[in-house]
Scaffold this motif. Structure first.
Motif, mmCIF file in Angstrom:
data_model
loop_
_atom_site.group_PDB
_atom_site.id
_atom_site.type_symbol
_atom_site.label_atom_id
_atom_site.label_comp_id
_atom_site.label_asym_id
_atom_site.label_seq_id
_atom_site.Cartn_x
_atom_site.Cartn_y
_atom_site.Cartn_z
ATOM 1 N N ASN A 83 0.847 -1.193 0.000
ATOM 2 C CA ASN A 83 0.000 0.000 0.000
ATOM 3 C C ASN A 83 0.873 1.230 0.000
ATOM 4 O O ASN A 83 1.605 1.493 0.958
ATOM 5 C CB ASN A 83 -0.927 -0.003 1.233
ATOM 6 C CG ASN A 83 -1.863 1.188 1.222
ATOM 7 O OD1 ASN A 83 -1.894 1.979 2.137
ATOM 8 N ND2 ASN A 83 -2.633 1.336 0.156
ATOM 9 N N ILE A 84 0.828 1.961 -1.116
ATOM 10 C CA ILE A 84 1.626 3.180 -1.232
ATOM 11 C C ILE A 84 0.699 4.295 -1.688
ATOM 12 O O ILE A 84 0.087 4.198 -2.762
ATOM 13 C CB ILE A 84 2.792 2.986 -2.229
ATOM 14 C CG1 ILE A 84 3.686 1.831 -1.743
ATOM 15 C CG2 ILE A 84 3.603 4.272 -2.378
ATOM 16 C CD1 ILE A 84 4.681 1.330 -2.757
ATOM 17 N N MET A 85 0.583 5.311 -0.865
ATOM 18 C CA MET A 85 -0.365 6.411 -1.112
ATOM 19 C C MET A 85 -1.759 5.808 -1.302
ATOM 20 O O MET A 85 -2.186 5.010 -0.507
ATOM 21 C CB MET A 85 0.076 7.255 -2.324
ATOM 22 C CG MET A 85 1.518 7.704 -2.260
ATOM 23 S SD MET A 85 1.858 8.893 -0.959
ATOM 24 C CE MET A 85 1.332 10.385 -1.750
ATOM 25 N N SER A 86 -2.433 6.157 -2.421
ATOM 26 C CA SER A 86 -3.800 5.639 -2.571
ATOM 27 C C SER A 86 -3.843 4.345 -3.383
ATOM 28 O O SER A 86 -4.919 3.831 -3.663
ATOM 29 C CB SER A 86 -4.695 6.684 -3.222
ATOM 30 O OG SER A 86 -4.261 6.888 -4.549
ATOM 31 N N GLU A 87 -2.641 3.813 -3.756
ATOM 32 C CA GLU A 87 -2.627 2.567 -4.535
ATOM 33 C C GLU A 87 -2.353 1.370 -3.653
ATOM 34 O O GLU A 87 -1.399 1.356 -2.872
ATOM 35 C CB GLU A 87 -1.557 2.600 -5.637
ATOM 36 C CG GLU A 87 -1.458 1.224 -6.321
ATOM 37 C CD GLU A 87 -0.499 1.134 -7.502
ATOM 38 O OE1 GLU A 87 -0.361 2.134 -8.230
ATOM 39 O OE2 GLU A 87 0.093 0.048 -7.694
ATOM 40 N N ALA A 88 -3.202 0.355 -3.781
ATOM 41 C CA ALA A 88 -2.895 -0.954 -3.211
ATOM 42 C C ALA A 88 -2.458 -1.824 -4.381
ATOM 43 O O ALA A 88 -3.041 -1.743 -5.468
ATOM 44 C CB ALA A 88 -4.116 -1.534 -2.529
ATOM 45 N N HIS A 89 -1.406 -2.620 -4.176
ATOM 46 C CA HIS A 89 -0.859 -3.414 -5.277
ATOM 47 C C HIS A 89 -0.691 -4.852 -4.808
ATOM 48 O O HIS A 89 0.002 -5.101 -3.812
ATOM 49 C CB HIS A 89 0.491 -2.826 -5.699
ATOM 50 C CG HIS A 89 0.969 -3.373 -7.002
ATOM 51 N ND1 HIS A 89 0.999 -2.629 -8.157
ATOM 52 C CD2 HIS A 89 1.403 -4.604 -7.349
ATOM 53 C CE1 HIS A 89 1.431 -3.374 -9.152
ATOM 54 N NE2 HIS A 89 1.691 -4.580 -8.686
ATOM 55 N N ILE A 90 -1.340 -5.770 -5.502
ATOM 56 C CA ILE A 90 -1.172 -7.188 -5.155
ATOM 57 C C ILE A 90 0.117 -7.667 -5.808
ATOM 58 O O ILE A 90 0.246 -7.692 -7.035
ATOM 59 C CB ILE A 90 -2.406 -8.005 -5.587
ATOM 60 C CG1 ILE A 90 -3.590 -7.563 -4.713
ATOM 61 C CG2 ILE A 90 -2.148 -9.506 -5.471
ATOM 62 C CD1 ILE A 90 -4.903 -8.221 -5.019
ATOM 63 N N SER A 91 1.095 -7.998 -4.964
ATOM 64 C CA SER A 91 2.420 -8.348 -5.465
ATOM 65 C C SER A 91 2.531 -9.831 -5.774
ATOM 66 O O SER A 91 3.325 -10.240 -6.618
ATOM 67 C CB SER A 91 3.491 -7.960 -4.439
ATOM 68 O OG SER A 91 3.218 -8.586 -3.190
ATOM 69 N N THR A 92 1.746 -10.644 -5.078
ATOM 70 C CA THR A 92 1.789 -12.090 -5.316
ATOM 71 C C THR A 92 0.555 -12.743 -4.708
ATOM 72 O O THR A 92 -0.047 -12.195 -3.773
ATOM 73 C CB THR A 92 3.080 -12.717 -4.735
ATOM 74 O OG1 THR A 92 3.161 -14.091 -5.144
ATOM 75 C CG2 THR A 92 3.138 -12.631 -3.220
ATOM 76 N N ILE A 93 0.203 -13.902 -5.252
ATOM 77 C CA ILE A 93 -0.879 -14.716 -4.667
ATOM 78 C C ILE A 93 -0.711 -16.140 -5.194
ATOM 79 O O ILE A 93 -0.449 -16.337 -6.382
ATOM 80 C CB ILE A 93 -2.287 -14.162 -5.020
ATOM 81 C CG1 ILE A 93 -3.390 -15.068 -4.446
ATOM 82 C CG2 ILE A 93 -2.473 -13.963 -6.492
ATOM 83 C CD1 ILE A 93 -4.811 -14.488 -4.581
ATOM 84 N N ALA A 94 -0.795 -17.116 -4.317
ATOM 85 C CA ALA A 94 -0.720 -18.512 -4.771
ATOM 86 C C ALA A 94 -1.357 -19.430 -3.734
ATOM 87 O O ALA A 94 -1.345 -19.153 -2.533
ATOM 88 C CB ALA A 94 0.727 -18.940 -5.013
#
Ligand SMILES: CC(C)(COP(=O)(O)OP(=O)(O)OC[C@H]1O[C@@H](n2cnc3c(N)ncnc32)[C@H](O)[C@@H]1OP(=O)(O)O)[C@@H](O)C(=O)NCCC(=O)NCCS
Length: 208
Positions: A83-94
């Protein structure tokens, strides 16, 4: 079998990295996971843990409580959210290959979207291989849309990535909350990931 969605800890890293090696051509190292859990102040790493009750066998019978049941815990999937500023970023999922197709990947994705809402993110972004239709279906189910193509994004085979995004409009939030409630009644799970802030012990322990 009971399921718990909770923050990843350092103790989980070996199991998580083992699943990562089974799931991806370019796995992260254990050191990278340890960094995300212990050092990064913008990471919200999650695991899905399954607990099984079983009758003990062999010498374990003598260690079991009087009712004769023992619990075993296993990490069955994991995810990473920045979570950086107003962006959430999914970096990985498995999800571990033995446990796919049971709705558990959906629990992880929905958990990260719900954590993004709690963080007041304006949108959730991710990249996915153009060939990975299984994951894309999951993301589309949660209203992620392709906004661009990142050419030759993956360095092992120069495959392109779809840049996908879920914009958290009031309507999208409402539909998500309904979907999350339905998921939770279909697959009951204990959830401390979306309801609590991360422990961040490392931050308070710092002397600088
Ligand atoms: C992508 C992944 C996390 C999905 O987890 P999963 O537990 O298998 O998926 P679920 O059982 O929760 O399914 C959720 C949705 O995903 C999609 N999906 C799952 N399996 C699918 C399949 N075999 N074919 C097509 N779509 C599929 C469907 O939309 C499904 O919803 P539905 O059941 O209502 O149709 C899992 O397949 C995985 O770990 N893959 C390897 C790592 C990976 O590719 N990660 C994504 C990187 S961007």
């Amino acid at each position: 079998m009971s399921l718990t969605l909770r923050y990843m800890t350092l103790h989980d890293v070996a199991q998580v990295a083992a699943i990562d090696r089974l799931a991806f051509d370019l796995p992260w190292s254990e050191r990278s996971y340890a960094y995300e859990v212990m050092e990064s102040t913008y990471s919200y790493m999650v695991v899905l843990e399954a607990a099984n009750e079983a009758a003990p066998v062999g010498w374990r019978r003598w260690l079991a409580p009087l009712n004769g049941r023992v619990q075993t815990h296993r990490i069955v999937g994991y995810g990473g959210l920045w979570n950086i500023m107003s962006e959430a970023h999914i970096s990985t999922i498995a999800v571990h290959p033995d446990y796919r197709g049971r709705g558990w990947g959906e629990i992880l994705l929905a958990g990260m979207v719900r954590r993004s809402l709690a963080l007041n993110a304006g949108y959730v972004a991710l990249e996915v291989r153009v060939s990975n239709t299984r994951a894309q279906n999951l993301y589309r189910k949660y209203e992620f849309e392709t906004i661009s193509v990142k050419a030759k994004y993956y360095r092992n085979n120069n495959e392109d990535a779809y840049d996908m995004r879920l914009t958290l409009t009031p309507g999208a939030k409402l539909r998500f909350q309904e979907r999350f409630a339905a998921l939770r009644s279909a697959h009951p799970f204990t959830d401390t990931y979306t309801t609590h802030e991360p422990p961040r012990q490392h931050v308070s322990e710092r002397k600088d």
